[in-house]
Enzyme design. Structure first.
Site, PDB file in Angstrom:
ATOM      1  N   GLU A 169      48.351  42.015  36.175  1.00  0.00           N
ATOM      2  CA  GLU A 169      49.817  41.917  36.189  1.00  0.00           C
ATOM      3  C   GLU A 169      50.455  42.416  34.895  1.00  0.00           C
ATOM      4  OE1 GLU A 169      51.040  41.595  38.893  1.00  0.00           O
ATOM      5  OE2 GLU A 169      50.011  40.121  40.103  1.00  0.00           O
ATOM      6  N   HIS A 185      50.440  29.885  39.910  1.00  0.00           N
ATOM      7  CA  HIS A 185      50.397  29.747  41.372  1.00  0.00           C
ATOM      8  C   HIS A 185      50.603  28.268  41.705  1.00  0.00           C
ATOM      9  CE1 HIS A 185      47.733  33.637  41.882  1.00  0.00           C
ATOM     10  NE2 HIS A 185      48.864  33.865  41.242  1.00  0.00           N
TER      11      HIS A 185
HETATM   12  P1  13P Z   1      44.414  38.527  36.685  1.00  0.00           P
HETATM   13  O1  13P Z   1      43.123  37.728  36.601  1.00  0.00           O
HETATM   14  O2  13P Z   1      44.156  40.002  36.605  1.00  0.00           O
HETATM   15  O3  13P Z   1      45.403  38.036  35.673  1.00  0.00           O
HETATM   16  O4  13P Z   1      45.045  38.300  38.124  1.00  0.00           O
HETATM   17  C1  13P Z   1      45.385  37.022  38.560  1.00  0.00           C
HETATM   18  C2  13P Z   1      46.644  36.986  39.362  1.00  0.00           C
HETATM   19  O5  13P Z   1      47.130  35.908  39.617  1.00  0.00           O
HETATM   20  C3  13P Z   1      47.282  38.228  39.835  1.00  0.00           C
HETATM   21  O6  13P Z   1      48.591  37.963  40.195  1.00  0.00           O
END
Ligand code: 13P
Length: 217
Positions: free
Chosen positions: A78, A99
């Protein structure tokens, strides 16, 4: 490399805090900070589970997203989203993407979080909008998030999660906690089937004028 060690430790410490809050699992979510006075940023590495994440693995990048030093793990997928926000929001010093459960419920419903609690309006700048869906790591997602965020401090990513920005990691972290808490309150209130009373425009304006003094991005 050594000159960034303290900042890397700081970013790592907040990554662990985000994990301990239960806002992410595995290697989901990502965090970054702007290196004060430099056109450089430090981002969490991609795909490393939080349990085994080490401060040294944080990735120093330039404004094009290129790694400044050779290392085994690349920056978060990201990174384009983080850089797009730093580019248009010079006052932003840190970004946290999680999340967390209740924000993610709103994300799958593609439902914005209205400023139902005064402090939410104060610290986010108003309704938390939902950025249009685009795949993780895409430039399109970066654009959609910048658009949904506007001048505010928090946004929801459709079918994905949420994001908070702040002058520093402490501010962004506390905002993640507030937004998640308000998302839970909102969803619990919706479940009752009773009417949700929005705050009036004048009380929002009063809160927002206070916010100009206290938000201190
Ligand atoms: P990364 O491990 O590359 O940060 O990805 C995790 C993620 O939540 C992508 O939105």
């Amino acid at each position: 490399m050594e000159q960034y060690l303290e900042l890397k430790k700081e970013l790592w410490r907040y990554a662990r805090k985000v994990y301990e809050q239960g806002w992410v699992s595995g290697s989901a979510g990502n965090l970054s900070l702007r290196v004060p006075g430099e056109e450089r940023f430090i981002v969490t590495p991609t795909s490393i589970p939080y349990e085994i994440l080490e401060p040294e693995q944080m990735v120093v990048i330039d404004s094009a997203g290129e790694m400044v030093f050779e290392q085994d793990y690349g920056p978060s997928v990201e990174t384009p989203m983080h850089l797009a926000i730093y580019k248009v929001r010079p006052e932003v010093g840190a970004i946290i993407h999680t999340h967390s459960i209740f924000c993610s419920v709103l994300a799958v419903l593609r439902k914005p979080l209205p400023p139902i609690i005064e402090e939410l309006a104060i610290y986010t700048g108003g309704e938390v909008e939902v950025a249009e869906y685009a795949p993780s790591g895409s430039e399109e997602l970066a654009e959609n998030v910048v658009k949904a965020l506007g001048e505010k401090a928090s946004g929801i990513l459709a079918n994905h999660g949420n994001l908070c920005v702040g002058k520093n990691l402490l501010k962004a972290f506390n905002l993640c906690a507030l937004v998640e808490r308000c998302a839970q309150i909102y969803l619990e209130a919706l479940k009752t089937g009773e009417q949700i009373h929005p705050l009036s425009e004048s009380s929002l304006q009063t809160a927002l004028s206070l916010y100009k003094i206290t938000r201190e991005m």
